[in-house]
Every structure is written in C-alpha cells, then in structure tokens.
Scaffold this motif. Structure first.
Motif: not given
Length: 398
Positions: A348-352, A339-340, A358-361, A368-369
């Motif tokens: 992108l920020s460090n937090e991002e 996704r990233l 949700h879509s990662d898990v 994928h997104g």
C-alpha cells in the motif's frame, strides 16, 4: 598529653598550625622579637619530640603522590546537566509549564461572538496595563469570567488562549493556567474542603484558575462540602482579584442556577461569555482540521457523509460538538484499520494508508470495506446514511 593530628597530605605546616594553639600559652616565655613557631614548639614539647614530629611529617609527605596544579586537575564538563526533578503528584494540570504551541484565535473555527467578547476583556486589560507602566493611575478591573455553553465548543481552548495573552501582557506575575474540577476542590470529610480549595487557589495564584463543570461543585441542596468550596472560592475572588483570574465553565442552564448558590458570585464575575453550538459547515471544518492534525486525508465522498451524520447527531441535547467530531474520526480510523488489515500492507502507498474512504466513515453495520448490507437487509437496498436507515424502520410515519 599532646594530640597529634595529621592531614591527608601530611604536610608539616598543617601539623604545626594545629599544635600552635597549644604552644600559644607558652609564647610569653620566649623573646617575641626573635621567636619562631619552632621555638614555641621546642619550649612546649622539647627538642626530641619536635624532631620526631618533623620526621613523621616528612615521611608522610614523601608517601603522597605529587600534587597537581589547578590546570592539571580534571574539570567538570559544562555540558553535564542535572537530572530532571521527579514529577510532582497532584491531579490539577498546570498549563503551560513548558513551551507550548501558540494559540491563534483567528484560526479557531466559529465562535465569533465569544472571540469578540474575550478580545474585549483582553483589550481592557492591555490598556490598563499600559497606564500602569507609565505611572498613570490604573483602573481597578475584575477579569474573572464565566464560559458557558454546550460541551465541545472550545471553552478550555479559549481559557488557554486567555492565559497565553495574560502572560504576554504581564497583567499577572506568572500567567499560567491551572485546570481543575470538583474532585480537586471538594473534600471527602469535614474540614478537608477548605484546605483543598485554598491549596488549589495558591497553586493558581499569579495566573488563571479554570474550573470545568463548575456547576458540579455542589451536588444537591444538602451538599455542605460543595457549598463550603463555593464560599471559599468567593472569598478568593475578592481577596486575590489583583493576583488571580478565575474562569468558571459549564452548561448554560446549569451555570445560571450555579450563580445563585452564593449571593457574591454574580457580582464578582461580571464577564459572561456564551459559546454557541457549531453549525454543520463548522463541524465539517473542524473534521478537516482534526484530520490534518493527524496527518490523514479524506476522499471526496467522505465530507458530505460526515456532515449528514453530524447534522443528525446534533439534534440531541447531549451532542458533544467537537467531541462528536473526534468520535467520528476515531471510529473511522478503527474501521479503516479493519479494511486495510485485509490487504498486503507492504504494497500500500502512503496515501492509501492515510486516506479515509466512504466505507470507513459509514456508521455500523455498513462498514469494513465496500459491503453495504448485512444479513436480514436486502442487498439491493444500499442504506448508507442515518436518514436512509431511519426510513427503513417500520411504522412511526408521523
């Protein structure tokens, strides 16, 4: 014929001392009260030879650079360290050979009964050690143990904690932990097994020997090599019980069968600790701890989804508990990376970069997104959990 030996410094006194041995036999012909080494050499070689020797040593001395005093000589740097020894080969792992992070039992998730059982064993050893240090007759203790339960329930971590506490108490000489499995103990041909097993026992002597999946030591009734290994271990359990602690780990059912492979096993290992499967809440807590250890974050909607996935997976006998949690995290990281990678990573920020959404898990094929459908599944049907996906299957209503 005299032999002339000159030192690197060419000093006259060294030459004279070397020649003195030859002159010693002639000293009886010289008056002891007033004789010198030159007198003896003169008598042995004659005055002309002695003059030649003196001239040679004088020239050698002049050709050498001035000798430095001890203060002028360069000193070796005290900070210079010796090169590290080459790594030793061998599959068994010894833990710890270098300082490790201390294990705090209270910080481990779940396994309350196992914690109490292990703490009781350690308490008995602690009190017995205190008696011994005061000169009171100590009670003869057997500290061998069986850790049985499903995979991923923390048996290895508890064994490391046990070794840590034993080392602090001074119950054993070293208190180190050696982790092995069947391939480290059982040989491939006749006569090799006893040698390999005894070598591992000696390596663990003074500490704890942890044998994971101990039930696999003997594979079938015709496995004579495996039986030889077990018989060798049983002898060590008795002979070295004051110098060695052995922990046998494995599945509950298989370990119960394993204990009957040698009549001396059960009587020599009185401490049996049962490790229970983690419940849903404990699995989510483990998920959060693992994320924290990796420097990762999870959005609010992630935890309920993780709990449902793990709850669904834990119904199978092969469920890996904490290992299953690790698999979920690794799969989620892979999907997060896909996704990233579609974004401008520099913006992108460090937090991002460190947050799972949700879509990662969500398990395949809903990943994928934000896409939650694939070809062949209606786009208005947002099946995002194992339970919802199961409901899409045709038939099998009962």
């Amino acid at each position: 014929t005299p032999f002339l030996v000159a030192s690197t410094h060419g000093e006259k006194v060294i030459v004279r001392l070397l020649l003195a041995a030859g002159a010693e036999s002639q000293m009886g012909q010289v008056d002891p009260s007033g004789s010198t080494l030159d007198d003896a050499l003169d008598l042995l070689f004659g005055s002309e030879m002695l003059s030649s020797l003196n001239a040679i040593t004088d020239r050698l001395k002049e050709s050498q650079p001035p000798r430095r005093t001890a203060a002028e000589r360069p000193q070796a740097s005290v900070s210079q360290s010796k090169p590290p020894p080459p790594p030793q080969s061998g599959s068994p792992k010894q833990v710890p050979e270098s300082p490790k992070e201390k294990i705090n039992l209270s910080e481990l998730v779940g396994q309350q009964e196992a914690k109490l059982a292990l703490q009781q064993i350690i308490a008995v050893a602690k009190v017995n050690q205190a008696r011994k240090e005061r000169g009171i007759k100590a009670v003869s203790l057997t500290l061998h143990a069986i850790f049985q339960g499903s995979p991923g329930t923390g048996k290895t971590t508890f064994a490391r904690y046990y070794a840590q506490e034993v080392a602090q108490l001074g119950v054993l000489e070293k208190g180190h932990l050696v982790e092995v499995a069947r391939q480290d103990l059982v040989g491939e041909y006749k006569g090799q097994t006893a040698t390999k097993t005894n070598a591992i026992v000696q390596k663990a002597r003074g500490g704890i020997l942890f044998i994971d999946e101990a039930y696999a030591l003997k594979q079938g009734k015709d496995d004579s090599y495996g039986q030889e290994c077990i018989d060798t271990l049983v002898k060590a359990l008795e002979d070295l019980r004051k110098e060695l602690i052995v922990i046998l780990a494995g599945y509950t059912k298989e370990m119960q069968h394993f204990l009957h492979l040698n009549s001396g096993l059960q009587s020599r290992i009185p401490n049996v600790i049962e490790f229970q499967d983690f419940n849903d809440e404990e699995l989510v807590a483990i998920f959060q701890l693992m994320l924290k250890g990796k420097g990762l974050l999870a959005s609010e909607e992630v935890l309920p989804l993780v709990q449902e996935q793990l709850s669904f997976a834990r119904k199978g006998r092969s469920f890996g508990n904490a290992r299953e949690v690790r698999n979920v995290i690794e799969r989620s990281l892979a999907q997060q990376a896909v996704r990233l990678a579609k974004e401008d990573l520099g913006k992108l920020s460090n937090e991002e970069l460190c947050t799972l959404i949700h879509s990662d898990v969500t398990p395949d094929p809903y990943d994928h997104g934000d896409k939650r459908h694939v070809e062949g599944i209606p786009s208005d049907k947002e099946a995002t959990t194992p339970k919802e996906r199961l409901g899409e299957l045709v038939g099998l209503a009962n």
